[in-house]
Structure formats: C-alpha cells, structure tokens
Design an enzyme around this catalytic site. Structure first.
Site, short mmCIF file in Angstrom:
data_model
loop_
_atom_site.label_atom_id
_atom_site.label_comp_id
_atom_site.label_asym_id
_atom_site.label_seq_id
_atom_site.Cartn_x
_atom_site.Cartn_y
_atom_site.Cartn_z
N ASP A 33 0.85 -1.20 0.00
CA ASP A 33 0.00 0.00 0.00
C ASP A 33 0.89 1.25 0.00
N ALA A 82 -5.96 -1.59 -4.63
CA ALA A 82 -5.35 -0.25 -4.63
C ALA A 82 -6.03 0.64 -5.65
N THR A 125 -15.99 -2.33 -9.85
CA THR A 125 -17.15 -1.65 -9.26
C THR A 125 -18.36 -1.68 -10.21
N ASP A 126 -19.56 -1.58 -9.63
CA ASP A 126 -20.77 -1.48 -10.46
C ASP A 126 -20.78 -0.18 -11.27
N GLU A 127 -19.97 0.80 -10.84
CA GLU A 127 -20.00 2.10 -11.54
C GLU A 127 -19.54 2.00 -12.99
N TYR A 150 -13.76 8.72 -12.21
CA TYR A 150 -13.36 7.54 -11.41
C TYR A 150 -13.81 6.26 -12.10
N LYS A 154 -11.74 2.91 -13.65
CA LYS A 154 -11.98 1.53 -13.22
C LYS A 154 -12.36 0.67 -14.43
N PRO A 205 -24.95 16.99 4.32
CA PRO A 205 -25.14 17.46 2.95
C PRO A 205 -25.63 16.35 2.01
N ASN A 249 -30.72 7.62 -1.21
CA ASN A 249 -29.80 8.21 -0.23
C ASN A 249 -30.53 8.83 0.96
N ASP A 272 -26.17 19.30 -6.58
CA ASP A 272 -25.92 17.92 -6.98
C ASP A 272 -24.50 17.72 -7.49
N PRO A 274 -22.03 16.66 -10.36
CA PRO A 274 -22.17 16.59 -11.82
C PRO A 274 -22.09 15.13 -12.30
P1 NAD Z 1 -10.03 3.28 -0.06
O1 NAD Z 1 -9.97 4.59 -0.73
O2 NAD Z 1 -10.57 3.17 1.32
O3 NAD Z 1 -8.56 2.63 -0.01
C1 NAD Z 1 -7.71 2.62 -1.12
C2 NAD Z 1 -6.35 2.11 -0.65
O4 NAD Z 1 -5.48 2.08 -1.79
C3 NAD Z 1 -5.69 3.00 0.40
O5 NAD Z 1 -5.14 2.22 1.42
C4 NAD Z 1 -4.59 3.71 -0.39
O6 NAD Z 1 -3.47 4.07 0.41
C5 NAD Z 1 -4.25 2.65 -1.41
N1 NAD Z 1 -3.61 3.22 -2.62
C6 NAD Z 1 -4.00 4.32 -3.33
N2 NAD Z 1 -3.13 4.55 -4.34
C7 NAD Z 1 -2.20 3.56 -4.27
C8 NAD Z 1 -1.07 3.24 -5.05
N3 NAD Z 1 -0.68 4.00 -6.09
N4 NAD Z 1 -0.34 2.15 -4.72
C9 NAD Z 1 -0.69 1.38 -3.63
N5 NAD Z 1 -1.73 1.65 -2.86
C10 NAD Z 1 -2.50 2.72 -3.17
O7 NAD Z 1 -10.81 2.31 -1.05
P2 NAD Z 1 -11.96 1.24 -0.81
O8 NAD Z 1 -13.25 1.93 -0.71
O9 NAD Z 1 -11.51 0.30 0.23
O10 NAD Z 1 -11.93 0.50 -2.23
C11 NAD Z 1 -11.02 -0.56 -2.48
C12 NAD Z 1 -11.24 -1.09 -3.89
O11 NAD Z 1 -12.57 -1.57 -4.03
C13 NAD Z 1 -11.04 -0.03 -4.97
O12 NAD Z 1 -10.41 -0.63 -6.07
C14 NAD Z 1 -12.47 0.38 -5.34
O13 NAD Z 1 -12.54 0.80 -6.67
C15 NAD Z 1 -13.20 -0.93 -5.13
N6 NAD Z 1 -14.62 -0.81 -4.78
C16 NAD Z 1 -14.99 -0.02 -3.74
C17 NAD Z 1 -16.34 0.03 -3.37
C18 NAD Z 1 -16.81 0.87 -2.22
O14 NAD Z 1 -18.02 0.99 -2.01
N7 NAD Z 1 -15.94 1.44 -1.41
C19 NAD Z 1 -17.28 -0.72 -4.10
C20 NAD Z 1 -16.85 -1.48 -5.18
C21 NAD Z 1 -15.51 -1.53 -5.51
O1 DAU Z 2 -20.87 1.74 -6.32
C1 DAU Z 2 -19.57 1.44 -5.90
C2 DAU Z 2 -18.83 2.72 -5.64
O2 DAU Z 2 -19.39 3.25 -4.43
C3 DAU Z 2 -17.34 2.54 -5.48
O3 DAU Z 2 -16.81 2.08 -6.70
C4 DAU Z 2 -16.68 3.87 -5.08
O4 DAU Z 2 -15.30 3.70 -4.86
C5 DAU Z 2 -17.33 4.36 -3.82
O5 DAU Z 2 -16.81 5.63 -3.46
C6 DAU Z 2 -18.84 4.46 -4.00
O6 DAU Z 2 -19.17 5.52 -4.93
P1 DAU Z 2 -20.42 6.49 -4.69
O7 DAU Z 2 -20.21 7.73 -5.42
O8 DAU Z 2 -21.70 5.75 -4.93
O9 DAU Z 2 -20.27 6.68 -3.08
P2 DAU Z 2 -20.40 7.97 -2.15
O10 DAU Z 2 -20.35 7.46 -0.74
O11 DAU Z 2 -19.48 9.05 -2.54
O12 DAU Z 2 -21.88 8.45 -2.45
C7 DAU Z 2 -23.00 7.60 -2.26
C8 DAU Z 2 -24.24 8.38 -2.68
O13 DAU Z 2 -24.45 9.45 -1.74
C9 DAU Z 2 -24.13 9.04 -4.04
O14 DAU Z 2 -25.39 9.02 -4.67
C10 DAU Z 2 -23.74 10.47 -3.72
C11 DAU Z 2 -24.42 10.73 -2.39
N1 DAU Z 2 -23.73 11.66 -1.49
C12 DAU Z 2 -22.41 11.45 -1.21
C13 DAU Z 2 -21.72 12.31 -0.36
C14 DAU Z 2 -20.26 12.07 -0.08
C15 DAU Z 2 -24.42 12.73 -0.90
O15 DAU Z 2 -25.63 12.89 -1.12
N2 DAU Z 2 -23.74 13.57 -0.06
C16 DAU Z 2 -22.41 13.40 0.22
O16 DAU Z 2 -21.85 14.24 0.98
#
Ligand code: NAD
Ligand code: DAU
Length: 342
Positions: A33, A82, A125-127, A150, A154, A205, A249, A272, A274
């Site tokens: 990491d 990562a 990710t589903d995104e 983002y 991915k 927010p 949400n 919102d 963008p």
């Molecule tokens: P996070 O942001 O909490 O953690 C990311 C980690 O990657 C951190 O520890 C960071 O230090 C490390 N990192 C960043 N750049 C790096 C680099 N260049 N080299 C090595 N390490 C690096 O992320 P998360 O929410 O735990 O997501 C983890 C993975 O799962 C990601 O690939 C994300 O796309 C995927 N994912 C996340 C979600 C979600 O809801 N959080 C859902 C689906 C998929």
């Molecule tokens: O769907 C999987 C993805 O989920 C992952 O791939 C991403 O890494 C992870 O960040 C997450 O993306 P989202 O954009 O869906 O997550 P976030 O928590 O940023 O936002 C969730 C929803 O809430 C989204 O519709 C935006 C809204 N939101 C988010 C924030 C931070 C708000 O309304 N207010 C906020 O302040």
C-alpha cells in the site's frame, strides 16, 4: 497460498486482510500500500505480531516498487484493491486516478506475467456500468458505460485485465461490487460522513433531491465473495457482487439519524454532483449459482453494527477527519449552494 493484497490499508482492503487471516489458516498475506490519505495502518491494528501477515510500503504505479515486492516471493495471487476511490475527488483532478487505477493495474498485470503469479483478481465496481433508470439491474453482460472520471478509470483497468487474459493467457478474474459500508471506511463517503457529521451536530449534505439510489453491501460480505472468486472462479470470469438492497440516499441518511438519535433538521439538500448516476442495482445470480455466495448480513443489522463501530472508535474518527480532510471538506462543501429541487 501466498497472496499480495494491494491497497490493504484502505477500507475494504483492510477488512479483506482481516477476513483472510481469520477465515483461511492456509493463507499468508502481504499488504502492499502507498498509504495515501485513504490508507491508514491503524486499520490493521492488532496484526503486528501475526506471522502470516506483513506490510510493504509502495505504489502500484511504480514498476520499481512492485518489482521489489514481488521478486523472489512466489506469490500465488494478487488481489488488487489499490485505487483512488472517491468520485467527487475524480471530478476535481483525475490524474491520480489514471496513475493508480489504470497505470497501476497494468504494472501489476505485467508483473504477474514476469513473476509467474498465477491469478490476478481485479476488484472493480458497479459504476463501470453507468446508471440505471427506475427499473432493472446490471448483469455481467450490461454495457460498460462509465459516467464519471473515477468510473472511467476503473472500466479502463477492467479492459486491461481482460486483454491480459485474452492476449497473454493470464489467469484474471474481475469482481464488480456495489456500494460497501462498514468499519474503517474513510469519512468522505456517504455513510461514515453522515455518521460523523451527525455525531458532531453538523449539517448533513445530501446531493440534489436525495433520491439517487445505491445498492448497499456490508464490506465483510464483499470479502467473502472475493475469497470465493479468488479460489474458485474460472480464468477470465467476471462476477457481480451486491447486497440486493437498493435504497435512496435520503432514506439511508434518515435511518442513520435515527440510529445515532439526532434530528432530521440536520439534513441539508445541496447542489448535486455533476454526472451523478441516478440508480445502481446488481443482479448477482451468477455468483450465487456458480460459487454459492450470498450476503450473510442484513442491511439493517450491518448498519447498526457500523454505527456502533464509529461510536466506539472516536480517536480513529478524529484522526481521519483532521489535517488534509479539513481542507478537502472546506473545498468540497464550504461554498456548495443549496439544491434547487431538494
Ligand atoms: P479506499 O480509498 O478506502 O482505499 C484505497 C487504498 O489504496 C488506500 O489504502 C490507499 O493508500 C491505497 N492506494 C492508493 N493509491 C495507491 C497506489 N498507487 N499504490 C498502492 N496503494 C495505493 O478504497 P476502498 O473503498 O476500500 O476500495 C477498495 C477497492 O474496491 C477499490 O479498487 C475500489 O474501486 C473498489 N470498490 C470499492 C467500493 C466501495 O463501495 N468502497 C465498491 C466497489 C468496488
Ligand atoms: O458503487 C460502488 C462505488 O461506491 C465505489 O466504486 C466507489 O469507490 C465508492 O466511493 C462508492 O461511490 P459512490 O459515489 O456511490 O459513493 P459515495 O459514498 O461518494 O456516495 C454515495 C451516494 O451518496 C451518491 O449518490 C452520492 C451521495 N452523497 C455522497 C456524499 C459524499 C451525498 O448525497 N452527499 C455526500 O456528501
């Protein structure tokens, strides 16, 4: 089995390291990491004396760092968590996302070929599928149509992983998961941000009209799915993972307020995001049918456990929300106008 987990100091990565060490006594884990703002070694507290675990600092975007981590170690697999992960940050500056999420994925794929690492699991990710209308679900054959920077990075990594399998015969598997929540999630994301703000009586927010919908999954259940895919999936396979729990949400936010005992008057509808995807929902028939996976936790119980974890860990919360976070928060929310239609 010896695995290199990248991004293991982040939210899901640290849950996965804990999951594997707890559930798979035959597995050794090296956590690689870069420790960006989202990476926190505190997430791995308690593992310092675990003989099956080690930490290696380095960036997936650096050939040199990855070479040092892999040379002579005979890893059986790399699980690539990562990434730069926050959509809002990718709207301000996508370059770090390209470096880590795209270049980093390719560096790892090349290293797998060079060092004979058998399996590469790309955590996606589903995104990558873009947005749904009011009905329907994403399947693994849905078109790849990312709408934010983002998601585009991915999707690029998914394509590079696919190409490494098709062109070079690398044993690649890709998982595409919906929104995770649980312990150790950095409080820039919806659920931990709302919990932390509510506990401090700060405004919550909500973007736009609050009716954007996400499919929520407890991170521990995501980890159990990745473990199955890692061990059992066919080379080249793609698996959707989700919680079958799509919730607007505003409902998530109201539920959280109830759980922490704070009033709904803290809610603020703000401008919102963008390109904000309206709805995600995942069809997970394939992983259930092929690998027998189902989530073990209900959304309500897992949300309660998550709130309890943040309440029980005020020092973690305070450190996560200090320093760079304060500057980020001011920039992101400081001058954000109210929503027109909220
Ligand atoms: P996070 O942001 O909490 O953690 C990311 C980690 O990657 C951190 O520890 C960071 O230090 C490390 N990192 C960043 N750049 C790096 C680099 N260049 N080299 C090595 N390490 C690096 O992320 P998360 O929410 O735990 O997501 C983890 C993975 O799962 C990601 O690939 C994300 O796309 C995927 N994912 C996340 C979600 C979600 O809801 N959080 C859902 C689906 C998929
Ligand atoms: O769907 C999987 C993805 O989920 C992952 O791939 C991403 O890494 C992870 O960040 C997450 O993306 P989202 O954009 O869906 O997550 P976030 O928590 O940023 O936002 C969730 C929803 O809430 C989204 O519709 C935006 C809204 N939101 C988010 C924030 C931070 C708000 O309304 N207010 C906020 O302040």
């Amino acid at each position: 089995m010896r695995i290199l987990v990248t991004g293991g100091a982040g939210f899901i990565g640290s849950n996965f390291v804990r999951y594997m060490l707890k559930m798979r006594p035959d597995v050794e884990v090296a956590n690689f990491d870069a420790l960006t703002y989202a990476g926190n070694l505190e997430n791995l507290n308690g593992l310092e004396n675990e003989p099956r675990y080690c930490f290696v600092k380095g960036s997936v975007a650096s050939d040199e760092d990855v070479e040092k981590a892999l040379a002579g170690k005979a890893f059986n697999a790399i699980v690539n968590f990562a990434a730069e992960t926050h959509v809002d940050r990718s709207l301000t500056d996508v370059r770090p996302f390209i470096r880590t999420n795209v270049v980093g994925a390719q560096v790892l794929l090349d290293a797998c070929r060079k060092h004979g690492v058998k399996r590469f699991l790309q955590v996606s990710t589903d995104e990558v599928y873009g947005s749904l209308g009011p009905t329907g679900e994403f399947t693994e054959s849905s078109p790849i149509q990312p709408n934010n920077p983002y998601a585009a990075t991915k999707a690029s990594a998914d394509f590079l992983a696919r190409a490494a399998h098709k062109s070079h015969g690398l044993d690649v598997a890709i998982t595409r998961c919906s929104n995770n929540f649980g312990p150790y999630q950095f409080p820039e994301k919806l659920i931990p941000l709302m919990i932390a703000n509510a506990l401090e009586d700060k405004p919550l927010p909500v973007y736009g009209d609050g009716l954007h919908t996400r499919d929520w999954l407890y991170a521990w259940d995501h980890c159990s799915a990745i473990d199955l895919v890692l061990r059992l999936a066919a080379p080249g396979s793609v698996y959707n993972i989700g919680g079958h729990k799509d919730v607007p949400n505003i409902e998530v936010v109201k539920l959280l307020l109830k759980l922490v005992g704070k009033p709904e008057s803290l809610i603020r509808f703000v401008q919102d995001r963008p390109g904000h995807d309206r709805r995600y929902a995942m069809n997970c028939d394939r992983i259930r049918r092929d690998l027998g996976w189902l989530p073990a936790h209900s959304f309500e119980d897992a949300l309660r456990a998550t709130v309890k974890w943040y309440l029980d860990n005020p020092a973690w919360r305070a450190r996560a929300r200090s320093g760079e976070y304060q500057r980020y928060y001011e920039k992101m929310y400081g001058r954000r106008p109210p929503a027109k239609n909220g």
